[in-house]
Write an enzyme that holds these catalytic residues in place. Structure first.
Site, PDB file in Angstrom:
ATOM      1  N   ASP A   7       0.877  -1.164   0.000  1.00 18.20           N
ATOM      2  CA  ASP A   7       0.000   0.000   0.000  1.00 18.20           C
ATOM      3  C   ASP A   7       0.920   1.221   0.000  1.00 18.20           C
ATOM      4  O   ASP A   7       2.107   1.107   0.320  1.00 18.20           O
ATOM      5  CB  ASP A   7      -0.889  -0.026   1.248  1.00 18.20           C
ATOM      6  CG  ASP A   7      -1.756   1.209   1.377  1.00 18.20           C
ATOM      7  OD1 ASP A   7      -2.365   1.611   0.367  1.00 18.20           O
ATOM      8  OD2 ASP A   7      -1.809   1.778   2.477  1.00 18.20           O
ATOM      9  N   ASP A   9      -0.003   5.141   0.994  1.00 11.68           N
ATOM     10  CA  ASP A   9      -0.174   6.080   2.107  1.00 11.68           C
ATOM     11  C   ASP A   9      -0.254   5.321   3.436  1.00 11.68           C
ATOM     12  O   ASP A   9      -1.099   4.451   3.605  1.00 11.68           O
ATOM     13  CB  ASP A   9      -1.430   6.926   1.910  1.00 11.68           C
ATOM     14  CG  ASP A   9      -1.371   7.752   0.632  1.00 11.68           C
ATOM     15  OD1 ASP A   9      -0.257   8.031   0.146  1.00 11.68           O
ATOM     16  OD2 ASP A   9      -2.450   8.105   0.109  1.00 11.68           O
TER      17      ASP A   9
END
Length: 178
Positions: A7, A9
């Site tokens: 991922d 952020d």
């Protein structure tokens, strides 16, 4: 092939409840860039799967997103590594797409890119349940980091077999020891 799905952020860069809207707001979490470079130099393919509903919300555009991703690539390249693939969902939460995590569409794109039927055993590193859930749909092995929304996520039931680490650098250290 050694592949990992990250991922963005909260895992690679600092997250913000107000969204990361500019290159200036895109600030790496300490150790994350070096960790990605270490994986890359050890022969891993590094893919990033990220929800970017700020585009649908009109907070930034595709050019700004590409500039953020260029910054990520340049920083990793500067450490002697590379980010091999970045896929994103630009839809809003109510758009009904199949690419916005926790739906597995981004992970299907990654599997298709690498000509894989599924992603069984491939590590997925996230700071939220939706990251892990999306990867689990294609057989990924879940790794939760405590950065970003990770501490909040720890308050919820985690998918069976989820391994928890302080940050991406700790995950990478663990993977490179195996």
């Amino acid at each position: 092939m050694k592949l990992i799905v990250l991922d963005r952020d909260g895992v690679i860069n600092r997250d913000s409840d107000a969204f990361v809207k500019s290159v200036e707001e895109w600030i790496p979490i300490p150790g994350s860039i070096e960790a990605i470079a270490q994986l890359s130099k050890a022969g891993w393919k590094v893919a990033v799967a990220t929800n970017q509903s700020g585009i649908a919300r009109g907070l930034f555009n595709g050019e700004t997103l590409e500039a953020m991703h260029d910054k990520l690539r340049q920083l990793v390249n500067g450490q002697g590594g590379r980010v091999d693939l970045i896929v994103h969902c630009a839809h809003g939460p109510d758009d009904g797409c199949d690419c916005r995590k926790p739906s597995p569409g981004l992970f299907r794109q990654i599997a298709q890119h690498y000509a894989m039927n599924d992603l069984t055993g491939i590590p997925v590193v996230g700071d939220s349940l939706r990251d892990l859930t999306a990867g689990l749909a294609l057989g990924c092995t879940p790794y939760l980091v405590k950065t970003g929304k990770g501490e909040r996520t720890l308050q919820k039931p985690l998918p069976e077999g989820t391994q928890v680490f302080s940050d991406l650098a700790a995950v990478v250290q663990h993977l490179l020891q195996d």
